[in-house]
Every structure is written in C-alpha cells, then in structure tokens.
Enzyme design. Structure first.
Site, short mmCIF file in Angstrom:
data_model
loop_
_atom_site.label_atom_id
_atom_site.label_comp_id
_atom_site.label_asym_id
_atom_site.label_seq_id
_atom_site.Cartn_x
_atom_site.Cartn_y
_atom_site.Cartn_z
N GLU A 1 0.86 -1.19 0.00
CA GLU A 1 0.00 0.00 0.00
C GLU A 1 0.89 1.22 0.00
O GLU A 1 1.95 1.24 0.64
CB GLU A 1 -0.90 0.01 1.24
CG GLU A 1 -1.71 1.31 1.33
CD GLU A 1 -2.89 1.26 2.29
OE1 GLU A 1 -2.87 0.41 3.19
OE2 GLU A 1 -3.80 2.09 2.14
N CYS B 1 -6.69 0.88 2.78
CA CYS B 1 -7.65 2.00 2.78
C CYS B 1 -7.48 2.90 1.56
O CYS B 1 -8.38 3.67 1.23
CB CYS B 1 -7.49 2.82 4.04
SG CYS B 1 -7.98 1.94 5.52
N ASN C 1 -12.09 -3.19 0.40
CA ASN C 1 -11.00 -3.45 1.35
C ASN C 1 -11.55 -3.85 2.71
O ASN C 1 -11.80 -5.02 2.95
CB ASN C 1 -10.09 -2.23 1.44
CG ASN C 1 -9.06 -2.37 2.55
OD1 ASN C 1 -8.44 -3.43 2.68
ND2 ASN C 1 -8.88 -1.36 3.37
N GLU C 2 -11.76 -2.87 3.57
CA GLU C 2 -12.30 -3.17 4.91
C GLU C 2 -13.71 -2.62 4.96
O GLU C 2 -13.92 -1.49 5.38
CB GLU C 2 -11.45 -2.48 5.99
CG GLU C 2 -10.30 -3.29 6.45
CD GLU C 2 -9.42 -2.56 7.47
OE1 GLU C 2 -9.66 -1.37 7.75
OE2 GLU C 2 -8.48 -3.20 7.96
#
Ligand code: AHR
Length: 658
Positions: free
Chosen positions: A46, A242, A374-375
């Site tokens: 990331e 994120c 993602n989350e």
C-alpha cells in the site's frame, strides 16, 4: 552468521531447560495429504509511509508536475539580487485535464542564474558513481540563448555532480541530460540554474537513477525490490488497504487513471497525507508513476500472483463512509471488468488488452483473483459486493473473488460478513488483525476449528502491535515478531483453510512514515530489515508443498507449555521443514520421533532467530541486532535432542529418506 558443526553434537548448546525430560514430538504424514497453496505467504503493498512516491518508485523529484494542492510544494527559488525574473504557475484547464499545471519562468537577466531547487522526498538520496537521468517536458521562447545547468548538491550546497542543456524545443518536447554523481549524500537536492533571457515552460521535471530494478525507465528502486524478491512472495496484494477506498469517493483509487503515459496520470492527494496528526505529511501525494501496469509487472518479476483490490462504490467507513447509490454502481462494475481485460485480454482484439500491449506487455498478466472492497462492513457492502461479484463471475467465471470481513478479527461486523457470504459467490474471505502480541500467542489455534467446506481464508493484513515501552507507536520488536511466528505455525498447520496470508503494512520511510510497525524500513539510500521480515522470510522461503503433523501426545503444538510448531514437506526437493517457536525465557529440549522413512543420521540445517530481550529491535545504528544464525550438523533427530533457545524461532531442514 553460519556455523558448520561436524559430528554428533547438539545443535544448540545450552543448559538449564525447565522441563526435566526432552519433549517427545511425533512427526508424521496426515492420512489425507493437505497441500499448501503456492500463494500461502505473500506481500501487501500500500502507498502508506511513502512506500510508493518517495519509496519504491525511484523518481527523485517531488511534485514533478506542479499538481500538488500547493503547486510549488517541494520547490524553492533562489533569485539574483534585484532580479525581475519571475515564475508563474499556469493552468491549462480543460486543454490538458489530467495534468493541467506547468511552471513558466520569465528570465529577465542575462548573466546571473535563476535557480529552482527541488528538495526531493525528505532529501534526494545520491550515490557516488551513479548516473542520474534527468528529463523534463519543456518549451522555450528563445531557444538559442538559454542554458540550464543542472547541479546535484548536498544540504550545504556543495556540488556533487552537474550537467548542462543548451538546445531547446520551441514546442513541448522531452529534453534529457545525465548527471554523474561524485559522492554519496542521503539528503541532496537538485538545482536547475537558468541563464539567458527568455521564457521557458517546464513540466514533468524528473530525475531517476540509472540502476532501477531491471534498469527500467520510470522504474523501481532496485534495493527495495530485491528485498521483496528475497521473500519469494506467493502473491502481491495492491494497491492496499484503505487507499483503495479513499477518504471520500473522489479520493478512491481508480486504476484507469494510473495507466498510459505517466504525464497523463492524474496526481491525487494521498489519503494518508493528513490522516494522523502525530505523523502529518502535507507533502504526501500520489503521482501514480507506480500504477497498475507497474504493479502487474512487479508481480510478474517477483513470480507472485497479482492480487488487485478494487473499490466497490464505498469510501473508507472510518472517514466519510460515502457510498455510491446502488443504481450508479455500474461504473465500478465496469472498472473491475475492464481491469480483468487490461490484465488478461487479447492484445489485438480488446481495447484494454491493446493498451497493455502498447505499454510493453502483449502477453497477458494471468490475473486469477480480485478483491472486492477493502475493509467494508454491513449491508451497504453486501449489496454492492453481490452486484459486483455477479457481474464478474458471469463474464469471468474463472476469476476467484475475495470478500471482506471488515476491519476486525471478531465481533458483530465480522460474524455478519461470514454469514452474508454464505449466500454470495466468494472464494476467499479477507480477515484483518492488528493485535497485541499476546493475542497472536493465544490464537495460534484460531483456524483449527474453521469450517473445512466453506470459503477459504485470506489473512490479508496482520501484525503484532507491541505497545509496551514508552513510545506512542509500536516498534518492530522481537516480541511482535516472535508472536507472529507462533501464530504463523497455526496458519501453516491449517493450510487447507488459510490459502494466503500477508503482513501489513509492507514498507515505511524512516523520515516519512505514518503507521508503525511495518515489515521493511528504508531511507533514501538504505533498507533496514525487521525481525518480522526475517520471520516472514523463513516461512515463505520454506513453505513446502504438503502439511505434515508435528504433535505432542497426539495434539498439535499451539502454545501449550510455550511451544508452537508446524512441519511441511517440500515434494520437489524431498526435504522436510520444521518450524518451532519457543516463547519462554528458558531453553526447551525436544526429540523428534518420526516414521522409518526419516530414520538415520542425516545432515540437518538449522536456522535460528532469537533475542534475549523481547523489546529488542533492529535500527539504523543496530541494523542486525536480531539476525538469523545458520548451523549445519549431522545427527539422528530421533536419537539426539534439539535444544530450542529461549524466545526463539528455529527452522530445521533435512532430506526425507528415499
Ligand atoms: O495497513 C494499514 C491499514 O490498515 C490499511 O490501509 C487498512 O486496510 C487497515 O486498516
């Protein structure tokens, strides 16, 4: 450190174990062989902590296209006294919508230089004897009389290398020069010294070392990529994290804006720019010089399966939590479908495949899996996931899908996700756990009881966060690494359920990080290995192909009496790899009983990672405080005892008998 010991001796000499007798471990083949996925141990990339711009992406100029929110950020000007020379930021607006700004310099004095200085990413790392490739897009109103002297200088202005450009185009064109560096400097600067009267327009001002990974222009920092290659990762997840979601939808990661010519990739604020007050980074933007083509290329170079995560119409739920209305999800679905075409489509019959070929890769990238979101959590996610999964599976049934179980390792959101995925097409569920070391030590048996017929597990982000000590943020302590090693024996024992796992985050710049701990640290010239990296390397380099049983009294070793263990068979080399983690502050003595097929004295390779102090870590001043020790002995594992050092991870390797 490598020690070679001949003869029948103990592998690790030590005294005073807390158990009166050696512990008797049984090594055997399970009745039904469990194969280990080639993807088992991977990496999570990331652009956080300056991992991309200022990190693995080898561009040395910050804000090369003047597209940061503050267009002059990273640049300073040194004007001659009484100079009337001047710079302007010009915005072309819709004429060049992806890269509208450039810098115009009106040079009004003849004889003295007007100097533009770029500070780099916390300085420019300059290596003695390296050749640096300078380039920029330029046009000059009076091409004949302007001279640009390029000077690499240290922080005191001492010259380290120089070059000059005297020929200029009247219309936008790329101009190039090379600069040979005379000495090394971790925090240098680049000066552009203009003389002569006239007007010059500048954009995409760039400086790369010649020695990038594979010598590619627009390439990656080879020392950093080498460290990733050394891990032998089975997959690379990108672009996060994120960053996929963005703080709001406008700030989400859009892969289409990261491919094609680099001057047409739209610069965007990095979501980690001002996320954390304690580690504010106002100069953190994404140039996308490392874009989706380069990510796929990196995966191929590393021999790792590419694993892109796409936005599913949701911004980060910890920030704005914006969602796109369900009826407008089509663009997101199309982006995902087009991504598969970009990776795998025909170079002649598909438009995205053609773009890939134009960029230099006519062969497909063989994308096999994709993560949706993602989350994310709750119904707004499940609705969007369902629509995207349906569209992808309809057009590309062979693509394996990854769904999110949210940001936490347990709890309401987590449970809801696993239940929701019962009725949706999903191949892997992505679980995240950033937890204290004690949690990892207590949960090495987490997957022992997971359903063997449900979706598979992708342990997509995990790290032991050791908050002991006085510092606000966790360090990469030996305790964190040891607890991860213990936990990873549990992942390995359950390789039928857990098919992929990646520590997170991967990279961090020493002078520009936002999140700690991280797997691998670097500054402008060097890399610094953490004990966590060494643990990952041991598991990934010796991942084997089949799980073996390594038990005590018929039970797996998942921390009872402070011992954790797993064993695998490498069917290609006919080798057995045992990983043993002793978490107490005393040695433990073990004997490995095993079937006839393993009997007899043999050459045994031992790799040991340990430190007496749990709070120890590697640093710039003590970069090998924790490092592996290698020993080779000839011994019969059934007859002789192995002594596991206090607080250690021990890897034992030996050939299986024919
Ligand atoms: O790894 C850092 C962040 O942790 C990731 O971006 C996110 O997915 C998680 O919350």
């Amino acid at each position: 450190m490598r020690k070679v010991i001949h003869g029948l001796v103990l592998v690790i000499l030590s005294t005073g174990t807390i158990f009166a007798q050696p512990r008797q471990l049984e090594l055997s083949k399970p009745k039904d062989p469990i194969d280990i996925a080639s993807t088992m141990w991977g990496i999570f990339f990331e652009d956080i902590n300056f991992a991309a711009d200022g990190g693995i992406y080898a561009e040395l100029i910050k804000n090369r296209s003047f597209e940061f929110a503050q267009p002059r950020m990273g640049w300073t000007e040194i004007r001659p006294e009484h100079s009337t020379s001047q710079t302007l930021i010009i915005n072309r607006g819709t004429e060049f919508i992806t890269n509208p700004r450039f810098l115009r310099l009106h040079c009004r004095e003849d004889s003295t230089s007007f100097i533009l200085v770029n500070e780099g990413f916390r300085g420019i790392g300059i290596q003695a004897d390296e050749t640096y490739n300078f380039s920029m897009l330029a046009r000059v109103s009076t091409p004949g009389i302007m001279t640009l002297n390029l000077r690499l200088v240290d922080s005191n202005g001492v010259l380290l290398g120089e070059s000059a450009i005297t020929q200029w185009p009247k219309d936008w064109q790329k101009v190039n020069a090379t600069i040979q560096a005379r000495s090394t400097c971790p925090k240098g600067k680049l000066q552009l010294c203009w003389t002569g009267q006239g007007t010059v327009d500048m954009d995409m001002i760039s400086l790369f070392p010649t020695h990038t990974w594979f010598g590619r222009p627009n390439g990656l920092r080879s020392d950093l990529v080498q460290k990733l290659a050394d891990l032998k990762p089975g997959f690379i997840r990108f672009p996060g994290g994120c960053i996929v979601e963005g703080r709001d939808l406008a700030n989400r990661y859009q892969w289409k804006k990261t491919v094609g010519p680099i001057e047409e990739r739209t610069v965007m604020i990095n979501r980690w720019n001002n996320e954390f007050k304690h580690q504010d980074a106002p100069d953190y933007f994404q140039s996308f010089g490392l874009g989706f083509y380069e990510y796929f290329q990196l995966a191929e170079d590393l021999g790792a399966e590419p694993l892109p995560i796409v936005n599913c119409g949701m911004a980060c739920q910890f920030n704005t939590g914006e969602v796109v209305p369900a009826e407008d999800l089509d663009q997101y679905i199309q982006d995902a479908l087009d991504l598969i075409e970009f990776a795998n489509g025909s170079a002649t019959n598909t438009s995205w495949g053609r773009l890939r070929a134009t960029m230099g890769h006519p062969q497909p990238f063989r994308l096999k899996m994709i993560g949706i979101g993602n989350e994310q959590w709750e119904d707004q996610y499940f609705e969007r996931y369902a629509a995207m999964a349906k569209a992808i599976k309809t057009k590309y049934p062979e693509i394996r899908l990854i769904g999110s179980s949210g940001p936490f390792r347990a709890g309401e959101w987590f449970d809801k996700a696993w239940t929701a995925f019962d009725t949706m097409p999903v191949d892997f569920i992505d679980e995240h756990y950033y937890s204290p070391p004690e949690w990892f030590l207590k949960n090495a048996n987490r997957y022992d009881t997971y359903n063997r017929t449900g979706p598979l597990v992708f342990a997509g982000e995990y790290a032991g966060h050791d908050k002991s000590g006085s510092e606000e943020m966790s360090r990469n302590t030996w305790l964190s690494a040891l607890s991860e090693a213990a936990f990873m024996t549990g992942l390995e024992r359950n390789a039928d359920v857990v098919r992929m796992a990646s520590y997170a985050p991967l990279l961090a710049h020493m002078d520009a990080w936002q999140w700690r701990p991280d797997l691998l640290w670097f500054d402008n010239l060097n890399t610094y290995i953490t004990p966590n990296y060494l643990v990952q390397k041991i598991f990934a380099n010796y991942k084997g192909h089949q799980v073996l049983n390594l038990m005590e009294n018929g039970a797996a070793l998942s921390g009872q009496t402070h011992l954790y263990a797993s064993a695998v068979l490498d069917t290609l080399w006919g080798e057995i790899y045992l990983k043993l983690v002793n978490t107490i502050d005393a040695p433990q003595e073990v004997k490995i009983n095993h079937a006839q097929s393993y009997k007899g004295a043999k050459v045994v390779h031992v790799t040991r990672l340990h430190h007496a102090a749990l709070e120890a870590y590697n640093s710039t001043t003590q970069p090998v405080n924790i490092q592996p020790e290698e020993t080779t002995v000839r011994m019969d594992l059934r007859m002789q005892t192995l002594i596991l050092a206090p607080r250690s991870l021990t890897l034992i390797r030996f050939k299986q008998n024919k």
